[in-house]
Design an enzyme around this catalytic site. Sequence first.
Site, mmCIF file in Angstrom:
data_model
loop_
_atom_site.group_PDB
_atom_site.id
_atom_site.type_symbol
_atom_site.label_atom_id
_atom_site.label_comp_id
_atom_site.label_asym_id
_atom_site.label_seq_id
_atom_site.Cartn_x
_atom_site.Cartn_y
_atom_site.Cartn_z
ATOM 1 N N ARG A 144 64.693 50.077 78.491
ATOM 2 C CA ARG A 144 64.584 51.393 79.438
ATOM 3 C C ARG A 144 63.958 51.238 80.876
ATOM 4 O O ARG A 144 63.583 50.107 81.027
ATOM 5 C CB ARG A 144 63.591 52.399 78.722
ATOM 6 C CG ARG A 144 62.365 52.122 78.307
ATOM 7 C CD ARG A 144 61.538 52.789 77.351
ATOM 8 N NE ARG A 144 61.993 52.882 76.169
ATOM 9 C CZ ARG A 144 61.956 52.083 75.002
ATOM 10 N NH1 ARG A 144 60.800 51.255 75.379
ATOM 11 N NH2 ARG A 144 62.471 52.054 73.878
ATOM 12 N N ILE A 179 62.963 50.592 84.575
ATOM 13 C CA ILE A 179 63.284 49.880 85.646
ATOM 14 C C ILE A 179 64.104 48.522 85.047
ATOM 15 O O ILE A 179 65.087 48.137 85.635
ATOM 16 C CB ILE A 179 62.009 49.195 86.385
ATOM 17 C CG1 ILE A 179 61.254 50.417 87.066
ATOM 18 C CG2 ILE A 179 62.357 48.004 87.273
ATOM 19 C CD1 ILE A 179 60.154 49.998 87.770
ATOM 20 N N ASP A 233 59.595 38.736 70.672
ATOM 21 C CA ASP A 233 58.267 39.219 71.379
ATOM 22 C C ASP A 233 58.084 37.883 72.383
ATOM 23 O O ASP A 233 57.624 36.698 71.777
ATOM 24 C CB ASP A 233 57.296 38.900 70.194
ATOM 25 C CG ASP A 233 55.863 39.151 70.596
ATOM 26 O OD1 ASP A 233 55.656 39.088 71.889
ATOM 27 O OD2 ASP A 233 54.755 39.184 69.680
ATOM 28 N N ALA A 252 59.399 42.595 81.951
ATOM 29 C CA ALA A 252 58.491 43.101 80.893
ATOM 30 C C ALA A 252 57.052 42.970 81.367
ATOM 31 O O ALA A 252 56.550 42.093 81.876
ATOM 32 C CB ALA A 252 58.779 42.186 79.483
ATOM 33 N N GLY A 253 56.309 44.032 81.079
ATOM 34 C CA GLY A 253 55.072 44.193 81.502
ATOM 35 C C GLY A 253 54.383 45.548 80.506
ATOM 36 O O GLY A 253 55.095 46.244 80.297
ATOM 37 N N LEU A 274 36.303 47.734 84.592
ATOM 38 C CA LEU A 274 35.910 46.464 84.114
ATOM 39 C C LEU A 274 34.712 46.717 83.134
ATOM 40 O O LEU A 274 34.506 46.073 81.967
ATOM 41 C CB LEU A 274 35.382 45.546 85.246
ATOM 42 C CG LEU A 274 35.272 44.179 84.617
ATOM 43 C CD1 LEU A 274 36.442 43.503 84.028
ATOM 44 C CD2 LEU A 274 34.886 43.228 85.986
ATOM 45 N N ALA A 275 33.733 47.600 83.582
ATOM 46 C CA ALA A 275 32.581 47.771 82.745
ATOM 47 C C ALA A 275 32.810 48.443 81.279
ATOM 48 O O ALA A 275 32.042 48.062 80.269
ATOM 49 C CB ALA A 275 31.740 48.883 83.332
ATOM 50 N N TYR A 287 45.481 44.289 85.100
ATOM 51 C CA TYR A 287 46.841 44.244 85.635
ATOM 52 C C TYR A 287 46.757 43.753 86.819
ATOM 53 O O TYR A 287 47.950 42.815 87.206
ATOM 54 C CB TYR A 287 47.035 45.962 85.819
ATOM 55 C CG TYR A 287 48.688 46.273 85.994
ATOM 56 C CD1 TYR A 287 49.617 46.054 85.087
ATOM 57 C CD2 TYR A 287 48.776 46.852 87.460
ATOM 58 C CE1 TYR A 287 50.991 46.349 85.521
ATOM 59 C CE2 TYR A 287 50.230 46.773 87.661
ATOM 60 C CZ TYR A 287 51.248 46.946 86.643
ATOM 61 O OH TYR A 287 52.713 47.103 87.012
ATOM 62 N N LYS A 321 49.633 40.619 88.064
ATOM 63 C CA LYS A 321 50.484 40.712 88.882
ATOM 64 C C LYS A 321 50.125 39.746 90.088
ATOM 65 O O LYS A 321 51.212 39.206 90.628
ATOM 66 C CB LYS A 321 50.658 42.193 89.428
ATOM 67 C CG LYS A 321 51.062 43.178 88.337
ATOM 68 C CD LYS A 321 52.474 42.654 87.719
ATOM 69 C CE LYS A 321 53.110 43.754 86.606
ATOM 70 N NZ LYS A 321 54.214 43.108 85.957
#
Length: 451
Positions: free
Chosen positions: A224, A226, A268, A293-294, A301-302, A357, A361
């Site tokens: 689905r 993009i 997977d 896939a992503g 971060l805390a 993320y 990337k």
Amino acid sequence: MSSDRYIDFANSDIGRRLVGAIGLPKPVRLERWQAGRLRPVEGTLLISAGPLADHVRLFAQRLTDSLYSFGSEIPGATHWVADQGPKLKAVVFDASTFTRVDHLKQLREFFQPLLRSLDSSAHVLILGHAPASLKDPVAAATQQAIEGFSRSLAKEMRNGGTVQLLQVDNGAEEQLEGAFRFFLSPKSAFISGQVIRLRRCATEVQDWSRPLAGRKALVTGAARGIGAAIAETLARDGAEVVLLDVPQARADLEALAARLGGRALTVDICAEDAASQLIEHLPDGLDILVHNAGITRDKTLANMSADFWDSVLAVNFNAPQVLTQALVDSGTLRDNARVILMSSTTGLAGNRGQTNYAASKAGLIGLARAMAPSLHERGISINAVAPGFIETKMTAAMPFALREAGRRMSSLGQGGLPQDVAEAVAWLAQPGSGAVSGQVLRVCGQSVVGA
């Protein structure tokens, strides 16, 4: 996918008057590629003088039915005069001979008179050389200056216009047509302010109506959004598509594969045997590999758990790295193959609450740059595509204020569509696009994020 109601309003009769009076942004509906279109440029193409422009003459009449020249004679072209000729849909300016500061004044002299003659959704290409390819430091600095000009001009464009800078190496002239067919056409509607380097490439497109004919493509995360748009576009361009997603997406995946005449694989990609499964399912090899896939698991971060961190890095970064290397080592990825990694403008600029993320990337961008030299020996290219704000189910779920900010914080004043990302991937997948490798192509409307 959410609808951008502001664009609908701004382009209505009452909306145009109101946003003009208040001074609000006035984004236009971008012209995008439609099925059945025959020419990359439907309108007037203007080409300047110059040695690279001389190469463009060889194929210019395949791009448009209305060709004009400026500063040189082109067979079949009419000489363009400011304020007297037709509106310009596409413009090519050759700045490849600029080696001194005083040469740069030609940029103002050429572009200033024609800016008011641009049609809606016009596309401008400036041709130059990569500064790193030049030995003379003044010449290299001058070519670098052109980059600053092109990015700034892109921010000044109106009515959906775009500007790109193509840096063309000696011997790469044969690949100009493929780049022009992409960047001068609506296929690049949501790309602006970008700098792309073209190097020598041995392979070329044989049929522009089906540039991927005879090539097999694997798209991950294809069920689905993009990923599905990428699969559809690759199939449109003639590729045989293999669609991969997680077992939970089997129904959507198989329906799309049936519609495209492709094949569905539920794997997977983080499984230990994922690479061996792919190699087994692709006995005849692969020409195009798209790592789409992503996942996101956002927290500051805390407050980020180890699971949030590990899962994002595993899916977004480690799996593409492991699978690509395995497909290369096994020979499954054929000579002259094309690898496209789906990055993000977040990987270039960072984003609050997305350290995991952004790291994943940015890692893909590093992977493209690091692997490009060794893959070049087999004619394989590897690049990253970095989308900005794209209208998807994910962005539709964002809070209203954040969604509106994401849409308006670009030179084009709106979000992109999955089709925009898919067109960029399809261009990088072409045989001739081996001229581009180890680079990042942003599909973001020249967003301020990652600039």
